[in-house]
Scaffold this motif. Sequence first.
Motif, mmCIF file in Angstrom:
data_model
loop_
_atom_site.group_PDB
_atom_site.id
_atom_site.type_symbol
_atom_site.label_atom_id
_atom_site.label_comp_id
_atom_site.label_asym_id
_atom_site.label_seq_id
_atom_site.Cartn_x
_atom_site.Cartn_y
_atom_site.Cartn_z
ATOM 1 N N GLU A 177 0.825 -1.209 0.000
ATOM 2 C CA GLU A 177 0.000 0.000 0.000
ATOM 3 C C GLU A 177 0.860 1.260 0.000
ATOM 4 O OE1 GLU A 177 -2.235 -3.389 1.930
ATOM 5 O OE2 GLU A 177 -0.256 -2.470 2.249
ATOM 6 N N GLU A 184 1.330 4.182 -2.972
ATOM 7 C CA GLU A 184 0.940 5.552 -2.627
ATOM 8 C C GLU A 184 2.127 6.509 -2.602
ATOM 9 O OE1 GLU A 184 -1.766 7.949 0.687
ATOM 10 O OE2 GLU A 184 -1.441 5.784 0.862
ATOM 11 N N HIS A 185 3.287 5.993 -2.177
ATOM 12 C CA HIS A 185 4.487 6.838 -2.086
ATOM 13 C C HIS A 185 5.663 6.129 -2.759
ATOM 14 C CE1 HIS A 185 2.271 9.308 0.760
ATOM 15 N NE2 HIS A 185 2.036 8.225 1.503
ATOM 16 N N ARG A 240 -2.476 3.096 -7.495
ATOM 17 C CA ARG A 240 -2.681 3.029 -6.059
ATOM 18 C C ARG A 240 -3.488 1.788 -5.689
ATOM 19 N NH1 ARG A 240 -4.168 8.751 -3.350
ATOM 20 N NH2 ARG A 240 -3.956 7.371 -1.521
#
Length: 279
Positions: free
Chosen positions: A200, A204-205, A254
């Motif tokens: 996750e 996302e990053h 994502r």
Amino acid sequence: MPASRTGMRAAARTARRALGRVRARAAGRPVPAAPAPKGQRLVPSPVFVMSSVRSGSTLLRVILNSHPQIRAPHEMHLRTLEVRQTKDYTQKAMRQLGLDSEELEHLLWDRVLHRELAHSGKELIVDKTPGNALIWPRLHEAWPDARYLFLLRHPASMVSSLMNGRPGRQPAQTVAEVKRYVDAVDEARGRLPGLTVRYEELTEHPIDVTREICAFLGVEWNEGMLEYGKQEHGPFQAYIGDWSDTIKSGKIQRARELPGPDEVPDSLREVTRRWGYEC
């Protein structure tokens, strides 16, 4: 944490080998070599991703494979590469060399990784096969200096991803399969040094997470890792990695919204909490 059957078998194997060396010395016979002495491996420090099925390991693979110094091929399935000694005298000959069946297989595995790395012209090789988690003691025995990336994802997300990717599966069977893998990853994470990566967070990053991975692997971060669709990674096919439209898109997408607590199967609740997910 109670020892798993895999860990217990590895400990028993190590004990048998040690006893065999003691008996050989006492009888004046050639002493079998201890497994994996330094300098024996052509690839002394491979990188293994410890992950479950449907954990996002193919995404991590292609991101790493987009780095100019890292070769991350499709799933290698080393644990299913076996060596057969078809005659008694073959085993006798190998014993005189201090080689048993398992160490012969380790040599084969090492040669396969070396061949792939040499063909790529890169410096590091990463194997992301989910089945590696099921044999982590053997990998550690074969490569004492191996490095590990522990890829975590919400266990209930893995169940739903597996169900969606293979229609017709039975829910109970799917939960049991995921549990088998996540338990193995969890044990390996508790026994081996390495870096934990969350799927996750990776989606996302991606810049922050890939920078952390590169620092762990000792290579400079490369922005081309974020555009894996511009690189060649081989076919996306079942049984050697993810084959979904998402991975074929060539873009980091994502992760889906995390499952709610009521969506987590009872048998996965303990490890879900231990991995830091709400349930």
